[in-house]
Design a protein around this motif. Structure first.
Motif, PDB file in Angstrom:
ATOM      1  N   GLN A 183      -4.796   7.167  -3.875  1.00  0.00           N
ATOM      2  CA  GLN A 183      -4.239   8.291  -4.619  1.00  0.00           C
ATOM      3  C   GLN A 183      -2.808   8.586  -4.180  1.00  0.00           C
ATOM      4  O   GLN A 183      -1.953   8.945  -4.994  1.00  0.00           O
ATOM      5  CB  GLN A 183      -5.120   9.533  -4.443  1.00  0.00           C
ATOM      6  CG  GLN A 183      -4.760  10.690  -5.366  1.00  0.00           C
ATOM      7  CD  GLN A 183      -4.808  10.317  -6.838  1.00  0.00           C
ATOM      8  OE1 GLN A 183      -5.720   9.635  -7.290  1.00  0.00           O
ATOM      9  NE2 GLN A 183      -3.809  10.734  -7.591  1.00  0.00           N
ATOM     10  N   VAL A 184      -2.555   8.431  -2.885  1.00  0.00           N
ATOM     11  CA  VAL A 184      -1.196   8.646  -2.363  1.00  0.00           C
ATOM     12  C   VAL A 184      -0.247   7.582  -2.921  1.00  0.00           C
ATOM     13  O   VAL A 184       0.879   7.869  -3.343  1.00  0.00           O
ATOM     14  CB  VAL A 184      -1.198   8.609  -0.817  1.00  0.00           C
ATOM     15  CG1 VAL A 184       0.220   8.662  -0.274  1.00  0.00           C
ATOM     16  CG2 VAL A 184      -2.020   9.761  -0.269  1.00  0.00           C
ATOM     17  N   MET A 185      -0.724   6.334  -2.932  1.00  0.00           N
ATOM     18  CA  MET A 185       0.077   5.237  -3.471  1.00  0.00           C
ATOM     19  C   MET A 185       0.359   5.452  -4.958  1.00  0.00           C
ATOM     20  O   MET A 185       1.479   5.262  -5.429  1.00  0.00           O
ATOM     21  CB  MET A 185      -0.657   3.916  -3.239  1.00  0.00           C
ATOM     22  CG  MET A 185       0.236   2.683  -3.302  1.00  0.00           C
ATOM     23  SD  MET A 185      -0.703   1.129  -3.169  1.00  0.00           S
ATOM     24  CE  MET A 185      -1.479   1.312  -1.571  1.00  0.00           C
ATOM     25  N   LYS A 186      -0.675   5.855  -5.698  1.00  0.00           N
ATOM     26  CA  LYS A 186      -0.527   6.081  -7.144  1.00  0.00           C
ATOM     27  C   LYS A 186       0.464   7.201  -7.418  1.00  0.00           C
ATOM     28  O   LYS A 186       1.322   7.088  -8.303  1.00  0.00           O
ATOM     29  CB  LYS A 186      -1.884   6.411  -7.762  1.00  0.00           C
ATOM     30  CG  LYS A 186      -1.840   6.655  -9.282  1.00  0.00           C
ATOM     31  CD  LYS A 186      -3.231   6.894  -9.835  1.00  0.00           C
ATOM     32  CE  LYS A 186      -3.183   7.291 -11.310  1.00  0.00           C
ATOM     33  NZ  LYS A 186      -2.661   6.230 -12.174  1.00  0.00           N
ATOM     34  N   SER A 187       0.358   8.288  -6.659  1.00  0.00           N
ATOM     35  CA  SER A 187       1.263   9.422  -6.847  1.00  0.00           C
ATOM     36  C   SER A 187       2.717   9.011  -6.634  1.00  0.00           C
ATOM     37  O   SER A 187       3.603   9.385  -7.401  1.00  0.00           O
ATOM     38  CB  SER A 187       0.878  10.550  -5.881  1.00  0.00           C
ATOM     39  OG  SER A 187       1.784  11.611  -5.977  1.00  0.00           O
TER      40      SER A 187
END
Length: 369
Positions: free
Chosen positions: A5-9
């Protein structure tokens, strides 16, 4: 491992700026992150590229680039487009993700380091070597603040603990010399740096802020306690043990307080360190078979109010809204039952200590069950 989720954000933000779509896969070709609108590349293309020694490659209208972790390929980034602009944006994306990987790895390593440090699992030479690698200063005044979440158990406890850590991490950061960690599922540890070894004001403030914030924003019922300030990293385990003791002592003897300090535990700390057998013997010698825990709430309120007013009968009767003679009658009734006249300083001191010892015994008995 960095959360997807951090990477996607991060990639979504970059896409909003550059209008380039990204897909990140593992080395087997399984998509880890897809920005909105991105297409998942063919797995065989990813696995074929991952097995080559090259760092980047153009396949069709897609740039493929390897993302490294510890100098080894960890992911593959695919950026849609064939222009030099797309290549530049892809390089920026790879650099950003690799920086995130380093930051998360460092965060994990710091957590692991502090957990082992607090639990005395590190040799002295390892403490200094690992601290240097993790860019943690050695000689900085610090204190341990332990924040315990009430009624925490099982999966719900882990969720509460994560929530508490996230909230506190936004307020206390490594950039300011503060660190957040945990050694169990029901508590969070704040390692608070201060200006000097006598500067307890910021420690007290941080403990109160943590309790207030977790109570109002996360709806968590918590207690906090802190140990003494130590000036060297190797002594943090001492402050941790003190904070842990202060938390227990605070819950036993000062339940009305939400924050306890090791330095202000008073006689409670002494009783907590006494052998259980000695405590039981003390109560038997003073009261025989009488159980102080069976005293009715009204009597206990009268006794505690009398002690809080320094054995002043007039002030106590005023606060309890009773006639002075009524209060004297209650005290004399207690004297007949226990043999102690709490209007006398020595007897009052004995009774106060006995009440605290009785609370300690009640706590020990509950732990045994």
């Amino acid at each position: 491992m960095i959360p997807s989720q951090v990477m996607k954000s991060s990639l979504e933000e970059l896409k909003n700026i550059t209008k380039v779509d990204f897909c990140v896969t593992d080395l087997s070709g399984t998509a880890v992150v897809l920005t909105n609108g991105a297409a998942e590349p063919d797995r065989s293309l990813i696995t074929g590229f991952a097995s080559t020694p090259v760092d980047s490659q153009i396949i069709g209208n897609c740039y493929l680039m390897k993302i490294e972790e510890d100098n080894e390929p960890a992911y593959v980034l695919a950026a849609t487009g064939e222009s030099d602009y797309t290549l530049m944006v892809a390089k920026i994306a790879v650099s950003e993700i690799q920086n995130l990987l380093v930051a998360y790895k460092e965060k994990y390593d710091r957590n692991n380091f502090f957990q082992n440090l607090l639990l005395d699992n590190l040799l002295l030479v390892d403490i200094y070597n690992r601290a240097k690698k993790l860019h943690i200063e050695d000689k900085v005044p610090r204190a341990i603040i332990m924040i315990e979440i009430e009624n925490a158990a099982g999966e719900a406890a882990v969720e509460k603990d994560n929530t508490a850590q996230e909230l506190l991490s936004g307020l206390y950061t490594p950039q300011n010399g503060d660190y957040i960690t945990a050694v169990d599922e029901s508590s969070v540890i704040l390692i608070k740096s201060v200006a000097s070894e006598d500067d307890y004001g910021p420690v007290e403030d941080a403990a109160n802020v943590a309790v207030s914030m977790l109570n109002t924003e996360a709806m968590l019922k918590v207690h906090a306690a802190y140990g003494t300030i130590v000036t060297e990293l190797k002594d943090l385990s001492k402050s941790y043990k003190e904070a842990k003791m202060a938390l227990d002592v605070g819950k036993i003897f000062y339940a009305e307080k939400r924050v306890s300090s090791y330095n202000s535990l008073g006689i409670g700390r002494l009783i907590y360190q006494l052998p259980v057998g000695l405590c039981r013997q003390f109560l038997r010698e003073i009261f025989g078979d009488m159980d102080l825990s069976e005293l009715d709430p009204g009597t206990l309120t009268t006794i505690n109010t009398f002690f809080e007013n320094n054995l002043n009968v007039s002030e106590t009767s005023r606060q309890l809204f009773v006639h002075r003679n009524t209060l004297v009658y209650r005290i004399e009734k207690l004297q007949k039952a226990t043999g102690l006249d709490i209007r006398n300083f020595d007897d009052a001191l004995t009774f106060k200590i006995a009440l605290m010892v009785s609370s300690y015994m009640k706590y020990i008995d509950s732990k045994e069950y």
